[in-house]
Write an enzyme that holds these catalytic residues in place. Sequence first.
Site, PDB file in Angstrom:
ATOM      1  N   GLU A 200      -2.735   3.596  -8.619  1.00  0.00           N
ATOM      2  CA  GLU A 200      -1.476   2.829  -8.687  1.00  0.00           C
ATOM      3  C   GLU A 200      -1.711   1.481  -9.374  1.00  0.00           C
ATOM      4  OE1 GLU A 200       0.630   2.814  -4.906  1.00  0.00           O
ATOM      5  OE2 GLU A 200       0.825   4.992  -4.966  1.00  0.00           O
ATOM      6  N   GLU A 332      -1.002  12.004  -4.469  1.00  0.00           N
ATOM      7  CA  GLU A 332      -0.447  11.472  -3.217  1.00  0.00           C
ATOM      8  C   GLU A 332       0.962  12.012  -3.092  1.00  0.00           C
ATOM      9  OE1 GLU A 332      -0.781   7.309  -2.262  1.00  0.00           O
ATOM     10  OE2 GLU A 332      -2.717   7.153  -3.288  1.00  0.00           O
TER      11      GLU A 332
HETATM   12  O1  AHR Z   1      -1.293   6.728   1.148  1.00  0.00           O
HETATM   13  C1  AHR Z   1      -1.047   5.389   1.449  1.00  0.00           C
HETATM   14  C2  AHR Z   1      -0.926   4.522   0.195  1.00  0.00           C
HETATM   15  O2  AHR Z   1       0.191   4.893  -0.536  1.00  0.00           O
HETATM   16  C3  AHR Z   1      -2.048   4.592  -0.799  1.00  0.00           C
HETATM   17  O3  AHR Z   1      -3.129   3.802  -0.455  1.00  0.00           O
HETATM   18  C4  AHR Z   1      -1.409   4.087  -2.049  1.00  0.00           C
HETATM   19  O4  AHR Z   1      -2.003   4.590  -3.211  1.00  0.00           O
HETATM   20  C5  AHR Z   1       0.047   4.506  -1.888  1.00  0.00           C
HETATM   21  O5  AHR Z   1       0.911   3.488  -2.164  1.00  0.00           O
END
Ligand code: AHR
Length: 528
Positions: A200, A332
């Site tokens: 991110e 994710e």
């Molecule tokens: O999964 C929790 C968080 O969500 C991660 O650390 C991040 O990459 C995302 O914003």
Amino acid sequence: MNFSGVRIVLRIFLLMLTCAVALSAQETVHLSIDASKPGAKIDRNIFGQFAENLGHGLYEGIWVGPDSLIPNTRGIRNDVVTALQAIKVPNVRWPGGCFADQYHWRKGIGPADKRPATLNSAWGGVVDTNSFGTDEFMDFMLQIGSQPYVSVNVGSGTPQEASEWLEYMTAAAPTALEKERAANGHPDPYKVGFMGIGNESWSCGGDMTADYYVSQLKIYSRFVDNVNPSQKNANQMLKIAVGPGFPETEWTEAVMKAWKSHDWSWNIDGLSVHWYTTPNGWPVSTPSVGFGVEDYTKTLKSTLFMDDFLRKQEAVMDKYDPEKKIALVVDEWGAWHAPLSGTNKDFLVQQNSLRDAVLAALNLNIFARHADRVRMTNIAQMVNVLQAMIMTDKEKMVLTPTYYVYKMYVPFQDATFVPVDFDPGTLHRDGITLPRIDAIAAKDSSGKLWLEITNLDPEKPVEIDAGFTGLTAKSAKGETLTASAVDSVNTFEKPSTVMPKPVSASVKNGRLTLTVEPKSVTVISLEQ
Ligand code: AHR
């Protein structure tokens, strides 16, 4: 009875007949499964997991230390390992997440009592003993039979630090870093399947612009390498660039445009995207316990956006990469609900209900339908965090409804997608329209056909009638996952509330019929 009385009775009868016909027509869904038109391979890496150094995801959830009274092997919980082995986890992303761009790997190697305590400033500022570091993660991978997916620190690290980390993990030649690893008890180089270049980077990974990130990407891709000789020609490590966590496509455009004109000096194999189900947006507010059908339908509606999200990114990728060399990696995803009351809000603890199981199945089906481009995903997260497979509390462990979905989907790992044609029907609730049914099919390497059917309807069962082209079905068996309420959960006290149970399915004259229960996930195998 006089004439008007007869008319009234007739009307009532006709009304009842119409209702019965409408109901039965609505409640039978016909599936046409064409095994003669195989699609893409459903890569087993689609069933990957994410284990960030966050809350009790690693510490307590996986790592208890070798001196713990909780049964463990070299510090890693035996109960968690056994449970994960059963779902054949293909890869695990570690150490983050946002944590990855603050992680300095050197603090997590060597004798445990010499490792410095640091602060986990990404997640609650708690003290991190660093006792779970690289060698412990690799041991965990070995114990569960999975491939490491490491995220290197682009935000607060350097290409040199990342390059040395990869050398520490993968060198076979007698370099100083190889000797250091050997001195730490690991003479053989590790195999690293995947490397994420940042996380991110448009936000917690350094708030970069797309162009700035691309300049970093080129440097990390060029200078950070896997030097394990056994991964030089075969099973090469795949390099994964940061992509967006939002539907807009400018970031994808920038990375793919750069990739299109890359020279010999750098390359990538995948583009990572993040998309969470947050029905009320941010900050998250959907409860993970004690909710009703309205929350259930709203959450499912929200999760189905994953399909549009992927299509948008794929359209850009197709423009620059029509041969689909670059994988779309959803590293994710999952339901992100409000933190459970009484927990540290930075630890992202939520319960996992039947709703989350249905949501997981819907997403896995979307990924399967996009399998020509989506070749890896990582649900967030593995233990005790967000949409977890497993929850622990000291020596206790419970398997969540989502865990059971992953278990039921094991046969789909590396199976070949088979198209299923059907009219899903519609479900109208509280101003929300949803499909009543979802389904996918796939053929495994032995030629067996597997069919998954999700019934989204919270109240009504659905009759399934399936016909096949390209195979003669002789018999069927399967399992279904459901429970009495959309918010049913497994707890330490009652761990078996949401568990798969056998379902009866019959095959006559080559057609399969079965009833799928309301709010359920069903997987059927067909013998030919
Ligand atoms: O999964 C929790 C968080 O969500 C991660 O650390 C991040 O990459 C995302 O914003």
